[in-house]
Write an enzyme that holds these catalytic residues in place. Sequence first.
Site, PDB file in Angstrom:
ATOM      1  N   SER A 193       0.835  -1.214   0.000  1.00 11.93           N
ATOM      2  CA  SER A 193       0.000   0.000   0.000  1.00 11.93           C
ATOM      3  C   SER A 193       0.864   1.256   0.000  1.00 11.93           C
ATOM      4  O   SER A 193       2.020   1.232   0.445  1.00 11.93           O
ATOM      5  CB  SER A 193      -0.898   0.019   1.241  1.00 11.93           C
TER       6      SER A 193
HETATM    7  N1  SAH Z   1      -0.538  -4.940   3.953  1.00  9.44           N
HETATM    8  C1  SAH Z   1       0.213  -5.223   2.755  1.00  9.44           C
HETATM    9  C2  SAH Z   1      -0.577  -4.870   1.516  1.00  9.44           C
HETATM   10  C3  SAH Z   1      -0.875  -6.099   0.737  1.00  9.44           C
HETATM   11  S1  SAH Z   1      -2.037  -5.973  -0.592  1.00  9.44           S
HETATM   12  C4  SAH Z   1       1.588  -4.553   2.788  1.00  9.44           C
HETATM   13  O1  SAH Z   1       1.873  -3.797   3.717  1.00  9.44           O
HETATM   14  O2  SAH Z   1       2.394  -4.835   1.900  1.00  9.44           O
HETATM   15  C5  SAH Z   1      -3.294  -7.059   0.000  1.00  9.44           C
HETATM   16  C6  SAH Z   1      -2.883  -8.494   0.222  1.00  9.44           C
HETATM   17  O3  SAH Z   1      -4.046  -9.205   0.636  1.00  9.44           O
HETATM   18  C7  SAH Z   1      -2.355  -9.230  -0.992  1.00  9.44           C
HETATM   19  O4  SAH Z   1      -1.065  -9.695  -0.719  1.00  9.44           O
HETATM   20  C8  SAH Z   1      -3.339 -10.393  -1.183  1.00  9.44           C
HETATM   21  O5  SAH Z   1      -2.737 -11.577  -1.623  1.00  9.44           O
HETATM   22  C9  SAH Z   1      -3.900 -10.539   0.220  1.00  9.44           C
HETATM   23  N2  SAH Z   1      -5.211 -11.203   0.327  1.00  9.44           N
HETATM   24  C10 SAH Z   1      -6.282 -11.122  -0.507  1.00  9.44           C
HETATM   25  N3  SAH Z   1      -7.303 -11.868  -0.041  1.00  9.44           N
HETATM   26  C11 SAH Z   1      -6.873 -12.439   1.129  1.00  9.44           C
HETATM   27  C12 SAH Z   1      -7.462 -13.314   2.086  1.00  9.44           C
HETATM   28  N4  SAH Z   1      -8.716 -13.770   1.961  1.00  9.44           N
HETATM   29  N5  SAH Z   1      -6.718 -13.689   3.157  1.00  9.44           N
HETATM   30  C13 SAH Z   1      -5.445 -13.246   3.323  1.00  9.44           C
HETATM   31  N6  SAH Z   1      -4.828 -12.422   2.439  1.00  9.44           N
HETATM   32  C14 SAH Z   1      -5.539 -12.019   1.366  1.00  9.44           C
END
Ligand code: SAH
Length: 226
Positions: free
Chosen positions: A63
């Site tokens: 993000s």
């Molecule tokens: N917080 C992260 C941002 C990641 S983007 C950071 O600081 O880098 C959102 C993430 O959510 C992605 O990696 C995606 O694979 C994950 N995601 C999507 N659906 C999910 C679920 N049901 N359970 C766990 N992770 C999930």
Amino acid sequence: MNRDFKAERERLVKRLIEEGFLRDKKVIEAMRKVPREEFVPENLRNSAYTDTPLPIGYGQTISAPHMVAMMCEYLELKVGDKVLEVGAGSGYHAAVIKEIVAPENAENPGHVYTIEIVKELAEFARKNLEKTSYSKHVTVFCGDGTLGLPEYAPYDKILLTAAAPKIPPPLIEQLNPGGVLVAPVGEPHFYQTLKKLRKHFDGKTEVFEVCGVAFVPLRGKYGWKI
Ligand code: SAH
């Protein structure tokens, strides 16, 4: 020439304060500490302090710093909080939260549980958190975060870093009375609304709409079927 990442980080934090994204002293200190360059792919290190999301592979993104700052502020994080993050991605947001809930020398440190559905990204987050010494107070799990993590529930704070069709009911159940949950809710690949849910001590919940956001879609049982 080697880049001065610390100076770049300071400049970014200063800008986020000026732009009004950062107000809480605890969040400001946390953003000052966590080296975002250690949480992005090697070839993107030089872009670590641009205020944008960056690709981390598998169609996912880390993000933008202003979004991490805003979500931390809306969560009303404090020392000792037990936090669940759905969507570990790079591990960066979890590290920022750790700095707030379990700062060095805290008598009563909190803990961050973060869950990631993509196996390779769970591994990426784990590695990034290990090399930056955040692993003691941040634990990464691989699985469907829409089901929460009942083993360690209830949580004082819960955040989703992917956009949900609606707030997954198991997460509301696993939120402590008095707790706060922050989640982007809305259609995939479009703008969504950042929602803040507060669970009162009598168990009743109240939901506030915070602002418009753009997140990758949430998958899993209570996510989008795409
Ligand atoms: N917080 C992260 C941002 C990641 S983007 C950071 O600081 O880098 C959102 C993430 O959510 C992605 O990696 C995606 O694979 C994950 N995601 C999507 N659906 C999910 C679920 N049901 N359970 C766990 N992770 C999930």
